[in-house]
Design an enzyme around this catalytic site. Structure first.
Site, mmCIF file in Angstrom:
data_model
loop_
_atom_site.group_PDB
_atom_site.id
_atom_site.type_symbol
_atom_site.label_atom_id
_atom_site.label_comp_id
_atom_site.label_asym_id
_atom_site.label_seq_id
_atom_site.Cartn_x
_atom_site.Cartn_y
_atom_site.Cartn_z
ATOM 1 N N MET A 204 123.554 -6.765 183.578
ATOM 2 C CA MET A 204 124.913 -6.924 184.093
ATOM 3 C C MET A 204 125.736 -7.970 183.338
ATOM 4 S SD MET A 204 124.937 -4.568 186.127
ATOM 5 C CE MET A 204 123.549 -3.556 186.569
ATOM 6 N N GLU B 126 124.052 -16.964 178.599
ATOM 7 C CA GLU B 126 123.769 -17.100 177.170
ATOM 8 C C GLU B 126 123.087 -18.436 176.886
ATOM 9 O OE1 GLU B 126 126.466 -13.781 177.640
ATOM 10 O OE2 GLU B 126 126.469 -15.771 178.528
ATOM 11 N N ASP C 211 105.045 -19.282 170.954
ATOM 12 C CA ASP C 211 104.488 -18.271 170.054
ATOM 13 C C ASP C 211 103.950 -18.894 168.772
ATOM 14 O OD1 ASP C 211 104.004 -15.542 169.023
ATOM 15 O OD2 ASP C 211 105.632 -16.065 167.643
#
Length: 158
Positions: free
Chosen positions: A74, A113, A127
Site C-alpha cells: 500500500m 522508506e 548477511d
C-alpha cells in the site's frame, strides 16, 4: 477508528493522495544490530571476507528506500530527493546503530522508506557477517522524526 487502507467492502486499497498538497517531507528512522565484540572489531578493521560491510549496507539501505513501494503493497511510489544512511559503531554495547534520513517533496510521507532503509541495512550487515556470528540480533527499529504534510512534526523521545 477509520482505516484509510480499507475500502467500503473491507478490502485493501491504496489511498488516493491526488488532492493533497505537495510539501517538503522528511523522515528519520533508527535501529540497531547487536553482535559479538569480535564481529564488530572485524567490521571496524575491514577484515570481513565478503567485503566492506558498512559500504555495502549503506548502498543496500538507499536501494531499499527507493524500492519500498515494491515491497510494501500500500506504499505509494515516491520520488525520493535525498537518502542518507549512517552508522555508529558502539563498542561498549557491542552493536552498530543505524540511522536513515529520507527526504522528498510530495503528497505523502517517507516514513516507510526510512524504516525500510534501516531494516535492509541491518539485514545486509547480518548477511555479510553471518558466517562468523549467527547470534546477531536486529532490534529497536523505529521512526524517530517525521516532518511535513498535514500532520506536521512528530518527534519520538529516544
Amino acid at each position: 477508528m477509520n482505516l484509510t487502507h480499507i475500502n467500503e467492502e473491507g478490502r485493501a486499497r491504496m489511498v488516493d493522495v491526488s488532492e493533497k498538497a505537495e510539501t517538503k517531507r522528511e523522515a528519520v528512522a533508527i535501529g540497531s544490530i547487536y553482535m559479538k565484540n569480535e564481529t564488530l572489531r572485524r567490521i571496524h578493521e575491514g577484515t570481513i571476507k565478503k567485503g566492506d560491510v558498512l559500504a555495502v549496507a549503506q548502498v543496500a539501505g538507499i536501494m531499499a528506500a527507493k524500492n519500498t513501494s515494491h515491497m510494501i503493497p500500500m506504499c505509494h511510489p515516491i520520488m525520493i530527493t535525498g537518502c542518507d544512511i549512517s552508522f555508529n559503531l558502539d563498542f561498549e554495547n557491542s552493536k552498530i546503530d543505524i540511522k536513515a534520513v529520507v527526504k522528498t517533496v510530495g503528497q505523502t510521507g517517507v516514513e516507510m522508506e526510512a524504516l525500510t532503509a534501516v531494516t535492509v541495512a541491518a539485514l545486509t550487515i547480518y548477511d555479510m557477517c553471518k558466517a562468523i556470528d549467527r547470534d546477531m540480533v536486529i532490534s529497536e527499529i523505529m521512526l524517530v522524526k517525521k516532518s511535513g504534510g498535514k500532520s506536521g512534526l512528530y518527534e519520538r523521545e529516544v
